[in-house]
Write an enzyme that holds these catalytic residues in place. Structure first.
Site, mmCIF file in Angstrom:
data_model
loop_
_atom_site.group_PDB
_atom_site.id
_atom_site.type_symbol
_atom_site.label_atom_id
_atom_site.label_comp_id
_atom_site.label_asym_id
_atom_site.label_seq_id
_atom_site.Cartn_x
_atom_site.Cartn_y
_atom_site.Cartn_z
ATOM 1 N N ARG A 9 0.825 -1.204 0.000
ATOM 2 C CA ARG A 9 0.000 0.000 0.000
ATOM 3 C C ARG A 9 0.856 1.248 0.000
ATOM 4 O O ARG A 9 0.572 2.206 -0.688
ATOM 5 C CB ARG A 9 -0.915 -0.027 1.225
ATOM 6 C CG ARG A 9 -1.581 1.285 1.530
ATOM 7 C CD ARG A 9 -2.892 1.080 2.228
ATOM 8 N NE ARG A 9 -3.698 0.087 1.554
ATOM 9 C CZ ARG A 9 -4.504 -0.781 2.167
ATOM 10 N NH1 ARG A 9 -4.599 -0.773 3.483
ATOM 11 N NH2 ARG A 9 -5.208 -1.642 1.479
ATOM 12 N N TYR A 10 1.880 1.267 0.827
ATOM 13 C CA TYR A 10 2.759 2.432 0.939
ATOM 14 C C TYR A 10 3.980 2.198 0.059
ATOM 15 O O TYR A 10 4.372 1.050 -0.171
ATOM 16 C CB TYR A 10 3.208 2.605 2.390
ATOM 17 C CG TYR A 10 2.076 2.833 3.366
ATOM 18 C CD1 TYR A 10 1.435 4.064 3.437
ATOM 19 C CD2 TYR A 10 1.651 1.832 4.237
ATOM 20 C CE1 TYR A 10 0.409 4.283 4.345
ATOM 21 C CE2 TYR A 10 0.629 2.035 5.138
ATOM 22 C CZ TYR A 10 0.004 3.265 5.201
ATOM 23 O OH TYR A 10 -1.003 3.474 6.102
ATOM 24 N N ARG A 63 7.166 0.184 1.979
ATOM 25 C CA ARG A 63 7.030 -0.932 2.917
ATOM 26 C C ARG A 63 5.856 -1.829 2.530
ATOM 27 O O ARG A 63 4.888 -1.374 1.934
ATOM 28 C CB ARG A 63 6.874 -0.435 4.352
ATOM 29 C CG ARG A 63 5.758 0.560 4.572
ATOM 30 C CD ARG A 63 6.135 1.441 5.767
ATOM 31 N NE ARG A 63 5.039 2.284 6.232
ATOM 32 C CZ ARG A 63 4.698 3.431 5.655
ATOM 33 N NH1 ARG A 63 5.315 3.858 4.570
ATOM 34 N NH2 ARG A 63 3.705 4.165 6.154
ATOM 35 N N CYS A 100 -3.855 -17.910 14.569
ATOM 36 C CA CYS A 100 -3.505 -17.106 15.731
ATOM 37 C C CYS A 100 -3.580 -18.012 16.952
ATOM 38 O O CYS A 100 -4.226 -19.056 16.918
ATOM 39 C CB CYS A 100 -4.500 -15.960 15.934
ATOM 40 S SG CYS A 100 -4.310 -14.636 14.742
ATOM 41 N N CYS A 132 -9.314 -13.021 18.199
ATOM 42 C CA CYS A 132 -9.953 -11.847 18.792
ATOM 43 C C CYS A 132 -11.292 -11.636 18.106
ATOM 44 O O CYS A 132 -11.385 -11.670 16.879
ATOM 45 C CB CYS A 132 -9.102 -10.606 18.575
ATOM 46 S SG CYS A 132 -7.459 -10.752 19.239
ATOM 47 N N CYS A 179 -11.478 -9.045 15.259
ATOM 48 C CA CYS A 179 -10.455 -9.203 14.214
ATOM 49 C C CYS A 179 -10.852 -8.525 12.907
ATOM 50 O O CYS A 179 -11.943 -8.728 12.383
ATOM 51 C CB CYS A 179 -10.203 -10.678 13.945
ATOM 52 S SG CYS A 179 -8.929 -10.933 12.693
ATOM 53 N N ARG A 227 -9.087 -8.974 10.177
ATOM 54 C CA ARG A 227 -8.739 -9.884 9.082
ATOM 55 C C ARG A 227 -9.490 -11.203 9.203
ATOM 56 O O ARG A 227 -9.007 -12.254 8.812
ATOM 57 C CB ARG A 227 -7.230 -10.110 9.074
ATOM 58 C CG ARG A 227 -6.591 -9.488 7.843
ATOM 59 C CD ARG A 227 -5.090 -9.489 7.879
ATOM 60 N NE ARG A 227 -4.620 -8.133 7.785
ATOM 61 C CZ ARG A 227 -3.606 -7.630 8.469
ATOM 62 N NH1 ARG A 227 -2.930 -8.378 9.307
ATOM 63 N NH2 ARG A 227 -3.266 -6.375 8.306
ATOM 64 N N ASP A 255 -12.157 -1.046 12.767
ATOM 65 C CA ASP A 255 -12.519 -1.055 11.346
ATOM 66 C C ASP A 255 -13.955 -1.537 11.128
ATOM 67 O O ASP A 255 -14.425 -2.399 11.879
ATOM 68 C CB ASP A 255 -11.591 -2.002 10.567
ATOM 69 C CG ASP A 255 -10.177 -1.462 10.452
ATOM 70 O OD1 ASP A 255 -10.020 -0.228 10.400
ATOM 71 O OD2 ASP A 255 -9.242 -2.284 10.398
ATOM 72 N N ASP A 314 -8.023 3.560 9.697
ATOM 73 C CA ASP A 314 -7.516 2.954 8.467
ATOM 74 C C ASP A 314 -8.560 3.274 7.397
ATOM 75 O O ASP A 314 -9.698 2.802 7.482
ATOM 76 C CB ASP A 314 -7.307 1.449 8.651
ATOM 77 C CG ASP A 314 -6.050 0.958 7.942
ATOM 78 O OD1 ASP A 314 -5.767 1.478 6.839
ATOM 79 O OD2 ASP A 314 -5.370 0.074 8.470
ATOM 80 N N LYS A 333 -3.419 4.344 6.991
ATOM 81 C CA LYS A 333 -3.687 4.862 8.332
ATOM 82 C C LYS A 333 -3.698 6.387 8.314
ATOM 83 O O LYS A 333 -2.722 7.013 7.924
ATOM 84 C CB LYS A 333 -2.612 4.361 9.286
ATOM 85 C CG LYS A 333 -2.606 2.849 9.397
ATOM 86 C CD LYS A 333 -1.459 2.359 10.263
ATOM 87 C CE LYS A 333 -1.411 0.853 10.299
ATOM 88 N NZ LYS A 333 -0.976 0.268 9.020
#
Ligand SMILES: *Cc1c(COP(=O)(O)O)cnc(C)c1O
Length: 392
Positions: free
Chosen positions: A135-136, A139, A148, A152, A155, A157, A318, A355, A362
């Site tokens: 995206r950037y 990086r 995981c 969570c 989450c 994702r 999100d 985001d 972000k």
């Protein structure tokens, strides 16, 4: 902010400084009372014995009907998996326990709000190779696994994680295209390995992946995004830290949401990482009823500094499908930032970000300190609301 408001915040913090850490010793919990401490300390044992059913969970906490329905409905979606370590931190009687709410599905998770999306940050669209998000300019984000230690309930994702796929692909070849892409893009100087949780990989698999990325000469450093020091601190072993040390500089972002997560065991894991020379940052998600009060967030960030973790980001939750019950107004986040900056150590103050839905990246949001701006002149306010003029 007025002096009175200010004093109120101070008083609130002092009142809350005595933590209600009614954390049970795991040996007090029926199903764990005969567990060998060596097993408890073994991360493979913790993973193998994760709680995945109502039947087992109800032996650790008193489930509410909301939770029971939630667990039934989570099957086939983001499944429930709770390490015994995390389960032992739960308040058995309080369904609002922050540890419990992050891990136990509730019925509200099956409500999908109209604006919620499967992939709110459009990561799939910005994926030039499997497992890679670019995206950037300088990086990339590498999604190393869909597993995981604990899933969570907030989450972002959840479309990817949760062990949907039995076969994760050959660990030797599955990242070839991603590594090729990094090699060919000389602008990429920073690779963030996340997931899922990359620290759920075996040491050898993680090392081979790190080696391949490290072999790219224009990659200056790696970062690992993880929640393992919080949900499965036993994973941070001598073996792991010695391996990571070889690939320095590696930075680590750890997902912390509530002061109750900062246990002695978690501190031990963070100390091992810090002592190895891995700088630690935290990322938190703003969650309704969990950490949306300024005094809780302040306690969290101050305690993080005590365990040498630098608060990095607070994320607005999100708009991912099924998380409406966790989402706060943006004003709640701005209010928290207002009550951190100036009121506590600058090192304790993270950046609050949204985001950008659809792939904006972000975007920092926070209180406005510039009251007006004219040629050669800025009118500013400080954390107490006093006004100052700066002449350029
Ligand atoms: C968060 C994120 C990064 C890293 O962003 P930083 O602000 O540098 O921490 C990189 N790529 C993607 C896709 C991200 O979501």
């Amino acid at each position: 902010m007025t002096e009175v408001e200010n004093q109120k915040i101070q008083a609130e913090t002092i009142v809350q400084a005595r933590p209600s850490r009614r954390i049970r010793d795991y040996q007090q919990i029926g199903i764990y009372k005969d567990i060998n401490p060596l097993d408890w300390e073994d991360w493979h044992w913790q993973l193998k014995n994760r709680i995945r059913s109502k039947e087992v969970l109800s032996q650790v906490i008193r489930l509410t009907p909301e939770e029971e329905k939630g667990i039934d409905k989570a099957r086939g979606r983001l499944s429930m998996a709770i390490t015994p370590y995390w389960a032992a931190l739960m308040d058995p009687e309080d369904p609002n326990c922050p540890i419990r709410r992050q891990a136990v599905p509730v019925r509200d998770e099956s409500i999908i709000a109209p604006h919620e999306m499967a992939d709110p940050c459009a990561e799939d669209r910005d994926s030039p190779a499997p497992h890679l998000v670019h995206r950037y300019p300088d990086r990339v984000l590498l999604l190393a696994t869909d597993h995981c230690a604990m899933y969570c309930r907030h989450c972002t994702r959840r479309r990817l994680v949760g062990e949907h796929n039995e076969d994760e692909g050959d660990p030797e070849t599955k990242f070839n295209a991603a590594v090729e892409y990094i090699k060919e893009n000389r602008k990429i100087r920073d690779v963030l390995i996340s997931g899922g949780d990359p620290l759920t990989l075996e040491d050898e698999h993680l090392e081979r992946l790190i080696q391949k990325i490290r072999a790219v000469s224009h990659v200056e450093f790696l970062r690992i995004g993880t929640r393992v020091p919080v949900t499965l601190p036993q994973r941070i072993t001598e073996n792991l830290v010695n391996m990571l040390k070889k690939y320095s500089p590696i930075w680590m972002s750890i997902h912390f949401n509530h002061p109750k997560e900062i246990t002695k065991r978690c501190k031990m894991a963070c100390d091992m990482l810090s002592d190895t020379g891995i700088p630690l940052g935290s990322q938190s998600v703003l969650l309704k009823g969990i950490n949306d009060r300024p005094y809780i967030m302040r306690k969290l960030v101050q305690e993080l500094l005590q365990i040498r973790v630098r608060p990095y980001y607070i994320y607005q939750c999100d708009p991912v499908r099924g998380t409406q019950h966790f989402r706060t107004p943006v004003a709640a986040g701005i209010n928290i930032m207002e009550k951190l900056r100036g009121h506590t150590s600058g090192y304790a103050v993270p950046t609050y970000v949204i985001d950008g839905p659809g792939g904006g990246g972000k975007i920092p949001v926070g209180p406005n300190y510039i009251l007006s701006q004219a040629k050669g002149k800025y009118v500013l306010r400080n954390y107490k609301g006093k006004i100052y003029t700066y002449l350029e």
